[in-house]
Design a protein around this motif. Sequence first.
Motif, PDB file in Angstrom:
ATOM      1  N   ILE A  54      -8.153  -6.804  -3.226  1.00  0.00           N
ATOM      2  CA  ILE A  54      -6.847  -6.745  -3.663  1.00  0.00           C
ATOM      3  C   ILE A  54      -6.496  -8.531  -3.437  1.00  0.00           C
ATOM      4  O   ILE A  54      -6.057  -8.710  -4.622  1.00  0.00           O
ATOM      5  CB  ILE A  54      -5.899  -5.836  -2.768  1.00  0.00           C
ATOM      6  CG1 ILE A  54      -6.160  -4.300  -3.084  1.00  0.00           C
ATOM      7  CG2 ILE A  54      -4.394  -6.188  -3.114  1.00  0.00           C
ATOM      8  CD1 ILE A  54      -5.527  -3.535  -2.056  1.00  0.00           C
ATOM      9  N   LYS A  92      -7.177  -0.717  -9.734  1.00  0.00           N
ATOM     10  CA  LYS A  92      -6.414  -0.829  -8.405  1.00  0.00           C
ATOM     11  C   LYS A  92      -7.210   0.290  -7.493  1.00  0.00           C
ATOM     12  O   LYS A  92      -7.513   1.368  -7.906  1.00  0.00           O
ATOM     13  CB  LYS A  92      -5.024  -0.553  -8.295  1.00  0.00           C
ATOM     14  CG  LYS A  92      -4.296  -1.704  -8.976  1.00  0.00           C
ATOM     15  CD  LYS A  92      -2.739  -1.532  -8.975  1.00  0.00           C
ATOM     16  CE  LYS A  92      -2.022  -2.627  -9.391  1.00  0.00           C
ATOM     17  NZ  LYS A  92      -0.264  -2.076  -9.741  1.00  0.00           N
ATOM     18  N   PRO A  93      -7.361  -0.053  -6.360  1.00  0.00           N
ATOM     19  CA  PRO A  93      -8.125   0.774  -5.357  1.00  0.00           C
ATOM     20  C   PRO A  93      -7.391   2.001  -5.220  1.00  0.00           C
ATOM     21  O   PRO A  93      -5.896   2.098  -4.859  1.00  0.00           O
ATOM     22  CB  PRO A  93      -8.392   0.105  -3.937  1.00  0.00           C
ATOM     23  CG  PRO A  93      -7.988  -1.265  -4.409  1.00  0.00           C
ATOM     24  CD  PRO A  93      -6.854  -1.081  -5.612  1.00  0.00           C
ATOM     25  N   VAL A  94      -8.064   3.375  -5.126  1.00  0.00           N
ATOM     26  CA  VAL A  94      -7.391   4.575  -4.705  1.00  0.00           C
ATOM     27  C   VAL A  94      -8.467   5.314  -3.617  1.00  0.00           C
ATOM     28  O   VAL A  94      -9.652   5.530  -3.879  1.00  0.00           O
ATOM     29  CB  VAL A  94      -7.457   5.313  -5.983  1.00  0.00           C
ATOM     30  CG1 VAL A  94      -6.921   6.901  -5.558  1.00  0.00           C
ATOM     31  CG2 VAL A  94      -6.530   4.793  -7.047  1.00  0.00           C
ATOM     32  N   PHE A 104     -14.966  -0.322  -1.807  1.00  0.00           N
ATOM     33  CA  PHE A 104     -14.429   0.004  -0.416  1.00  0.00           C
ATOM     34  C   PHE A 104     -15.508  -0.425   0.557  1.00  0.00           C
ATOM     35  O   PHE A 104     -15.267  -0.173   1.944  1.00  0.00           O
ATOM     36  CB  PHE A 104     -14.004   1.556  -0.284  1.00  0.00           C
ATOM     37  CG  PHE A 104     -12.829   1.947  -1.105  1.00  0.00           C
ATOM     38  CD1 PHE A 104     -11.353   1.557  -0.421  1.00  0.00           C
ATOM     39  CD2 PHE A 104     -12.577   2.223  -2.172  1.00  0.00           C
ATOM     40  CE1 PHE A 104     -10.295   1.989  -0.969  1.00  0.00           C
ATOM     41  CE2 PHE A 104     -11.448   2.666  -2.902  1.00  0.00           C
ATOM     42  CZ  PHE A 104     -10.421   2.383  -2.229  1.00  0.00           C
ATOM     43  N   ALA A 139     -11.194  -3.267   1.114  1.00  0.00           N
ATOM     44  CA  ALA A 139     -10.442  -3.026  -0.182  1.00  0.00           C
ATOM     45  C   ALA A 139      -9.353  -4.195  -0.163  1.00  0.00           C
ATOM     46  O   ALA A 139      -8.742  -4.736  -1.042  1.00  0.00           O
ATOM     47  CB  ALA A 139      -9.480  -1.630   0.240  1.00  0.00           C
ATOM     48  N   TYR A 155       2.816  -0.619  -5.971  1.00  0.00           N
ATOM     49  CA  TYR A 155       1.778  -0.837  -5.024  1.00  0.00           C
ATOM     50  C   TYR A 155       0.486  -1.342  -5.523  1.00  0.00           C
ATOM     51  O   TYR A 155       0.337  -1.239  -7.042  1.00  0.00           O
ATOM     52  CB  TYR A 155       1.253   0.617  -4.386  1.00  0.00           C
ATOM     53  CG  TYR A 155       2.723   1.488  -3.898  1.00  0.00           C
ATOM     54  CD1 TYR A 155       3.349   0.892  -2.898  1.00  0.00           C
ATOM     55  CD2 TYR A 155       3.076   2.326  -4.684  1.00  0.00           C
ATOM     56  CE1 TYR A 155       4.420   1.489  -2.239  1.00  0.00           C
ATOM     57  CE2 TYR A 155       4.503   2.944  -4.014  1.00  0.00           C
ATOM     58  CZ  TYR A 155       4.889   2.646  -2.891  1.00  0.00           C
ATOM     59  OH  TYR A 155       5.979   3.333  -2.378  1.00  0.00           O
ATOM     60  N   HIS A 156      -0.238  -1.747  -4.663  1.00  0.00           N
ATOM     61  CA  HIS A 156      -1.535  -2.436  -5.308  1.00  0.00           C
ATOM     62  C   HIS A 156      -2.660  -1.486  -4.898  1.00  0.00           C
ATOM     63  O   HIS A 156      -3.802  -1.701  -5.276  1.00  0.00           O
ATOM     64  CB  HIS A 156      -1.888  -3.796  -4.308  1.00  0.00           C
ATOM     65  CG  HIS A 156      -0.897  -4.828  -4.624  1.00  0.00           C
ATOM     66  ND1 HIS A 156       0.289  -5.088  -3.701  1.00  0.00           N
ATOM     67  CD2 HIS A 156      -0.781  -5.681  -5.654  1.00  0.00           C
ATOM     68  CE1 HIS A 156       0.780  -6.179  -4.281  1.00  0.00           C
ATOM     69  NE2 HIS A 156       0.522  -6.484  -5.516  1.00  0.00           N
ATOM     70  N   MET A 157      -2.501  -0.538  -4.054  1.00  0.00           N
ATOM     71  CA  MET A 157      -3.405   0.456  -3.681  1.00  0.00           C
ATOM     72  C   MET A 157      -2.621   1.786  -3.166  1.00  0.00           C
ATOM     73  O   MET A 157      -1.583   1.649  -2.814  1.00  0.00           O
ATOM     74  CB  MET A 157      -4.307  -0.170  -2.468  1.00  0.00           C
ATOM     75  CG  MET A 157      -5.100   0.881  -1.993  1.00  0.00           C
ATOM     76  SD  MET A 157      -6.307   0.216  -0.546  1.00  0.00           S
ATOM     77  CE  MET A 157      -6.858   1.733   0.284  1.00  0.00           C
ATOM     78  N   ILE A 175       0.918  -1.166   0.008  1.00  0.00           N
ATOM     79  CA  ILE A 175      -0.128  -0.027   0.013  1.00  0.00           C
ATOM     80  C   ILE A 175       0.879   1.128  -0.010  1.00  0.00           C
ATOM     81  O   ILE A 175       1.935   1.264   0.593  1.00  0.00           O
ATOM     82  CB  ILE A 175      -0.776   0.120   1.443  1.00  0.00           C
ATOM     83  CG1 ILE A 175      -1.504  -1.167   1.469  1.00  0.00           C
ATOM     84  CG2 ILE A 175      -2.018   1.094   1.277  1.00  0.00           C
ATOM     85  CD1 ILE A 175      -2.696  -1.541   0.549  1.00  0.00           C
ATOM     86  N   ASN A 204     -13.720   1.850  -8.184  1.00  0.00           N
ATOM     87  CA  ASN A 204     -12.168   1.761  -7.570  1.00  0.00           C
ATOM     88  C   ASN A 204     -11.649   3.097  -7.054  1.00  0.00           C
ATOM     89  O   ASN A 204     -10.629   2.853  -6.372  1.00  0.00           O
ATOM     90  CB  ASN A 204     -11.349   1.147  -8.515  1.00  0.00           C
ATOM     91  CG  ASN A 204     -11.179   1.992  -9.709  1.00  0.00           C
ATOM     92  OD1 ASN A 204     -11.839   2.494 -10.199  1.00  0.00           O
ATOM     93  ND2 ASN A 204      -9.842   1.689 -10.055  1.00  0.00           N
TER      94      ASN A 204
END
Lengths: 79, 277
Positions: free
Chosen positions: B273, B97-99, B155, B269, B56-58, B8, B230
Amino acid sequence: MVKVDIRIKLKHGVADPEGENTHKTLDLLGFEGIKSVKTVKLFEIEIDAEPEQAKEAAEEMCRRLLANPVIQTFRIDLK
Amino acid sequence: MNSTDVRIGIIRIEGTNCEQEIFDTFRALDTNPEMVHLKQLIGNCSPSMGRDLDDYHMIVFPGGSSAGDYVRAGAIFAARIRNKLGPEIQNFIASGKPVLGIGNGFQVLLELGVLPSPDDAMIDKPQAALHTNESARFECRPTYLKHENHGKCLFTSQLPRGEMVLFPCAHAEGNLKFHIEEEEEMLRLLEENDQIVFRYVDPDGNYAGYPWNPNGSIDNIAGICNSEGNVLGLMPHPERVIFRYQHPDWTRDQDFNAPGDGRVIFTSALEHIVKHY
């Protein structure tokens, strides 16, 4: 050298809590007859360029950083 | 993927805060968080410090008053990102990917044009603004939020729709605004695309305006996601209520080490992932 004044104002119809609060306080301090108070942000910028280029640069500055077009308008004055 | 492999990136510049709370939350969830300065992502550092968004994954944009909140809250952080990291952020978001943007981070995402983005394109100018609170004050206290999302937002996948949570707010500029002439159309689009995630409510779950809505935000909106679900931006701070003992009524609980209301944002989240990468 060109001096540029950039004024950032809230668009017509967008509430101005800072201006309204200032208005209220001026009333409390005893100032009479105040019709309205609006806040404006002023950036004084000196640019080493021809006036035309300076104006274009100032417009670009407003677009990229100084103004959010959703709630604000800007005015550019060259001095 | 195991949670221990999940990386992260918590992106900071001068004036950001709550990075530590976000870092600690992800540590508590057995992931591998890192605080990374914007300069490390744009190569303005020694080579060994350099990082890439793809590491990064997030990514998370934390709260605070980045760059002193000068010009407008979040404007300077956003302008610096757009100038040096625009395509990379765009690709990161497009990859699904999550933001997450919390408080000032939400302001950054709006200024970037990443949110609300109902047509799913990052544009070069903001489509919304987080204006000065109607009260003209810094509002710092717990707020009740109702989860409004029908399933788009990754999320809140672990939070049932209609459930209420209590997250603290701490901001002076959280009043969500759209172009006056486009307000209704924008609200309709956000509803239609399932982009509204949280609304401020009173303790009974009703939309009740100030003081329950701390800033005067349109339609009591506290948090929105992009049309893909996302990217989430919200004004209140879930990372400040990770344990029950961080809630104001914590002494009434049997187990004050139980998860606080905010944890579900991060576990949802993480679940996404682990499942997808």
